[in-house]
Design a protein around this motif. Sequence first.
Motif, PDB file in Angstrom:
ATOM      1  N   ASN A  51       0.770  -1.546  -0.434  1.00 47.43           N
ATOM      2  CA  ASN A  51      -0.100  -0.548  -0.057  1.00 47.43           C
ATOM      3  C   ASN A  51       0.530   1.184   0.233  1.00 47.43           C
ATOM      4  OD1 ASN A  51      -1.921   1.853   0.537  1.00 47.43           O
ATOM      5  ND2 ASN A  51      -3.238   1.397   2.129  1.00 47.43           N
ATOM      6  N   LYS A  55      -1.088  -0.627  -4.283  1.00 44.19           N
ATOM      7  CA  LYS A  55      -1.823   0.306  -4.553  1.00 44.19           C
ATOM      8  C   LYS A  55      -0.897   1.733  -4.959  1.00 44.19           C
ATOM      9  CE  LYS A  55      -6.519   1.836  -3.047  1.00 44.19           C
ATOM     10  NZ  LYS A  55      -6.676   2.705  -1.843  1.00 44.19           N
ATOM     11  N   HIS A  84      -5.019   4.983  -7.267  1.00 38.03           N
ATOM     12  CA  HIS A  84      -6.124   6.509  -6.955  1.00 38.03           C
ATOM     13  C   HIS A  84      -5.242   7.521  -7.573  1.00 38.03           C
ATOM     14  CE1 HIS A  84      -8.439   7.860  -3.580  1.00 38.03           C
ATOM     15  NE2 HIS A  84      -8.136   8.882  -4.517  1.00 38.03           N
ATOM     16  N   TYR A 123      -8.940  12.825   0.256  1.00 35.54           N
ATOM     17  CA  TYR A 123     -10.106  11.757  -0.550  1.00 35.54           C
ATOM     18  C   TYR A 123     -10.625  12.788  -0.949  1.00 35.54           C
ATOM     19  CZ  TYR A 123      -8.765   8.087   2.572  1.00 35.54           C
ATOM     20  OH  TYR A 123      -7.660   7.053   3.091  1.00 35.54           O
ATOM     21  N   ASN A 137      -8.751   3.233  -9.472  1.00 33.46           N
ATOM     22  CA  ASN A 137      -9.678   4.371  -8.395  1.00 33.46           C
ATOM     23  C   ASN A 137      -9.342   5.405  -8.723  1.00 33.46           C
ATOM     24  OD1 ASN A 137      -8.525   4.310  -5.150  1.00 33.46           O
ATOM     25  ND2 ASN A 137     -10.345   3.060  -5.790  1.00 33.46           N
ATOM     26  N   GLY A 138     -11.385   5.968  -7.992  1.00 36.45           N
ATOM     27  CA  GLY A 138     -11.683   7.502  -7.699  1.00 36.45           C
ATOM     28  C   GLY A 138     -12.606   8.062  -8.262  1.00 36.45           C
ATOM     29  N   ASP A 139     -13.465   8.299  -7.213  1.00 35.45           N
ATOM     30  CA  ASP A 139     -14.958   8.983  -7.381  1.00 35.45           C
ATOM     31  C   ASP A 139     -15.781   7.901  -8.384  1.00 35.45           C
ATOM     32  OD1 ASP A 139     -13.910  10.584  -5.309  1.00 35.45           O
ATOM     33  OD2 ASP A 139     -14.328  12.396  -6.588  1.00 35.45           O
ATOM     34  N   MET A 190     -11.324  -0.129  -9.303  1.00 40.50           N
ATOM     35  CA  MET A 190     -11.749  -0.203  -8.207  1.00 40.50           C
ATOM     36  C   MET A 190     -12.649   1.029  -7.674  1.00 40.50           C
ATOM     37  SD  MET A 190      -8.910  -0.232  -4.351  1.00 40.50           S
ATOM     38  CE  MET A 190      -9.670   0.074  -3.347  1.00 40.50           C
ATOM     39  N   ILE A 191     -13.457   0.032  -6.713  1.00 41.41           N
ATOM     40  CA  ILE A 191     -14.871   1.365  -6.485  1.00 41.41           C
ATOM     41  C   ILE A 191     -14.378   1.319  -4.553  1.00 41.41           C
ATOM     42  CG2 ILE A 191     -17.040   1.670  -6.560  1.00 41.41           C
ATOM     43  CD1 ILE A 191     -16.828   0.451  -9.262  1.00 41.41           C
ATOM     44  N   GLY A 192     -14.152   1.649  -3.787  1.00 45.73           N
ATOM     45  CA  GLY A 192     -14.810   2.594  -2.585  1.00 45.73           C
ATOM     46  C   GLY A 192     -16.368   2.459  -2.174  1.00 45.73           C
ATOM     47  N   ARG A 193     -16.525   3.894  -1.652  1.00 48.82           N
ATOM     48  CA  ARG A 193     -17.550   4.666  -1.203  1.00 48.82           C
ATOM     49  C   ARG A 193     -18.613   4.617  -2.012  1.00 48.82           C
ATOM     50  NH1 ARG A 193     -14.357  10.133  -0.045  1.00 48.82           N
ATOM     51  NH2 ARG A 193     -12.880   9.509  -2.473  1.00 48.82           N
TER      52      ARG A 193
HETATM   53  C1  FMN Z   1     -12.676   6.026   5.220  1.00 45.85           C
HETATM   54  C2  FMN Z   1     -11.914   5.665   3.720  1.00 45.85           C
HETATM   55  C3  FMN Z   1     -10.980   4.220   4.752  1.00 45.85           C
HETATM   56  C4  FMN Z   1     -10.169   4.055   3.709  1.00 45.85           C
HETATM   57  N1  FMN Z   1      -8.790   3.327   4.225  1.00 45.85           N
HETATM   58  C5  FMN Z   1      -8.369   2.786   3.549  1.00 45.85           C
HETATM   59  C6  FMN Z   1      -7.062   0.944   4.193  1.00 45.85           C
HETATM   60  O1  FMN Z   1      -7.464   0.705   4.764  1.00 45.85           O
HETATM   61  N2  FMN Z   1      -6.536   1.073   2.887  1.00 45.85           N
HETATM   62  C7  FMN Z   1      -6.787   1.575   1.705  1.00 45.85           C
HETATM   63  O2  FMN Z   1      -5.758   0.556   0.288  1.00 45.85           O
HETATM   64  N3  FMN Z   1      -7.521   2.584   1.185  1.00 45.85           N
HETATM   65  C8  FMN Z   1      -8.154   3.235   1.846  1.00 45.85           C
HETATM   66  N4  FMN Z   1      -9.187   4.519   1.618  1.00 45.85           N
HETATM   67  C9  FMN Z   1      -9.166   4.363   0.203  1.00 45.85           C
HETATM   68  C10 FMN Z   1      -9.402   4.227  -0.933  1.00 45.85           C
HETATM   69  O3  FMN Z   1      -9.392   1.989  -0.739  1.00 45.85           O
HETATM   70  C11 FMN Z   1      -9.949   4.502  -2.252  1.00 45.85           C
HETATM   71  O4  FMN Z   1      -8.951   4.566  -2.538  1.00 45.85           O
HETATM   72  C12 FMN Z   1     -10.326   6.248  -2.442  1.00 45.85           C
HETATM   73  O5  FMN Z   1     -11.430   5.883  -1.378  1.00 45.85           O
HETATM   74  C13 FMN Z   1     -10.631   6.386  -3.301  1.00 45.85           C
HETATM   75  O6  FMN Z   1     -11.755   4.967  -3.722  1.00 45.85           O
HETATM   76  P1  FMN Z   1     -13.413   5.799  -3.989  1.00 45.85           P
HETATM   77  O7  FMN Z   1     -13.612   6.735  -4.647  1.00 45.85           O
HETATM   78  O8  FMN Z   1     -14.196   4.989  -5.018  1.00 45.85           O
HETATM   79  O9  FMN Z   1     -13.679   5.703  -2.798  1.00 45.85           O
HETATM   80  C14 FMN Z   1      -9.912   4.463   2.456  1.00 45.85           C
HETATM   81  C15 FMN Z   1     -10.830   5.607   1.929  1.00 45.85           C
HETATM   82  C16 FMN Z   1     -12.300   6.048   3.030  1.00 45.85           C
HETATM   83  C17 FMN Z   1     -12.915   7.400   2.419  1.00 45.85           C
END
Ligand code: FMN
Length: 229
Positions: free
Chosen positions: A19, A62, A91, A99, A122-124, A145-148
Amino acid sequence: MSAWLYYVSECGYSCADLNLGCPSPTVTRRGRGSAMLQDPACLRSFLDRLFSNTLPAALSIKTRIGYESTEEWPVLADLFADYPFAHVTIHVRTTREQYTGAVHPEAFELALQKGIPHPVYNGDLRSLEDVRAFAARFPTAEAVMIGRGLLADPALARRIRGGKEAGKDELRNWYTALYEGWKDRFDRTIALGRIKKLMEWPSEGDIRRKRLLRRADGIESCISAVVGE
Ligand SMILES: Cc1cc2nc3c(=O)[nH]c(=O)nc-3n(C[C@H](O)[C@H](O)[C@H](O)COP(=O)(O)O)c2cc1C
């Protein structure tokens, strides 16, 4: 140097992810996470030593697109293109950008041009429309990759594959489960703050829903604001 990777392999994993994207000061203060992007020469020597061995498991990373500035990305992209990573999740923000704020999709374009192995965007990516627009702009991209976006819409991956939208019950159960999990781990106020932040994503552009969400003082009123009765 790669002893930890043997441990990863012995635990049954075939791939480990480094990471280099974490912007948290508790991590970067120690020179770890995305702080490693600050010194590309040092990062190169770290990766040279790592890949000079026959590795027992594949390695992916990442990353952010720079620590202070996007101007750091071309050098980093050249560096990442030199190693046989299983994939490289990018990202498309700098560490300083954390973020929020606009993403830099042109950095992903550069990753493709430079030949970074198996780049993952990855991102938004918040919605089906965002994913479709991404796919139209980058038709050769292998993965995202999709997070939020997935936390905000539990049916997003299904919808990308042509499946149905989340129904009210599905959304209610999902948000409640997230909230309960966070409440157990942190406390009620933090859990509520987190769930509200998440729910703002699908509420963007809907002022009425946003207002109701801001006023909500419990999980039930948050859910009513976003999902309806
Ligand atoms: C509250 C929060 C916690 C996160 N924790 C981690 C983490 O522990 N490890 C990691 O690789 N990315 C972490 N991320 C980043 C996400 O993996 C991702 O890269 C980031 O949110 C952008 O993607 P998104 O816009 O699809 O959410 C975190 C993001 C947020 C908002």
